[in-house]
Design a protein around this motif. Structure first.
Motif: not given
Length: 237
Positions: A120-127, A149-156, A172-181
């Motif tokens: 996707t390229g860089e997406i700004e998040g907060n940790y 997704t890895g951890c979805s720090h920017p928000g899933i 969108i057929n499928l979303v999987f990985g870390g959603f950080h919830l």
């Protein structure tokens, strides 16, 4: 196209070593994230019959140890791999990739990694109150887009919206990985699931930092469209 879950908190059986972090292999040649350390990563690769020498590209979601830990052993074993990171990853990360013979590629915007596979390229998040740069992997298939997704720090939801901006006509057929919830209350999680339904996302597979409550709620709502993610699992997309 085949996806193999190489590293995760959970495993499908005792042959696969669980650990904190995430990693999956796409189409035999593209590795997304690398888990917390290389010994378990390589053990799981061996038990998944993965030929490490065929891995050409590694996409790192964000510069945290539980997603980069296995990268260093991989680069020591296989030189010349393309490593896709965000421009605002740490200088320490960038220098270490280069020093170990990796070909560092910084993805400021949507970047094709391989045919039908994109960062996707860089997406700004907060940790923990500080800026963090993160990216996701997406795969274009006839059935729709697959988002990993890895951890979805920017928000899933923010990540999905960003991808929809680039591919507005694609479902969108499928979303999987870390959603950080992990630290979200049930109501907030349910609102996020509502957003998934608004996006008409067909299948989901929350894992890693998604948390037990989120997994339970997604499973209850998505039923047979819920995919259990664990180290050792293989599936076709």
């Amino acid at each position: 196209m085949e996806i193999k879950i190489v590293f995760d908190n959970n495993n499908i059986n005792k042959n696969f070593t669980p650990g904190w972090g995430f990693s999956c292999l796409v189409d035999q040649t593209v590795l997304f994230d690398t888990g917390e350390e290389s010994e378990s990563l390589f053990n799981n690769m061996q038990n998944l019959d993965i030929d490490v020498s065929k891995i050409e590209k590694v996409v790192i979601s964000h510069d945290h140890w539980d997603h980069t830990g296995g990268l260093w052993g991989l680069l020591e074993r296989t030189k010349g791999i393309d490593v896709y990171g965000c421009p605002n990853f740490s200088e320490e990360f960038k220098k270490r990739v280069v020093s170990l013979g990796g070909n560092l590629i910084l993805t400021e915007k949507l970047t094709q990694v391989k045919k039908d596979i994109f960062a996707t390229g860089e997406i700004e998040g907060n940790y923990k109150g500080s800026f963090i740069a993160e990216q996701a992997l997406l795969i274009k298939r006839e059935e729709g887009i697959i988002i990993i997704t890895g951890c979805s720090h920017p928000g899933i939801v923010k990540i999905i919206k960003k991808i929809k901006e680039s591919f507005p006509k694609e479902k969108i057929n499928l979303v999987f990985g870390g959603f950080h919830l992990m630290n979200k209350d049930n109501r907030e999680i349910e609102l996020i699931v509502d957003k998934f339904k608004e996006f008409e996302i067909e299948k989901v597979g929350p894992t890693h930092c998604s948390g037990y409550e989120a997994q339970t709620i997604f499973k209850r709502i998505y039923k047979d469209k819920y995919i259990q993610i664990a180290a050792g699992k293989t599936f076709e997309i």
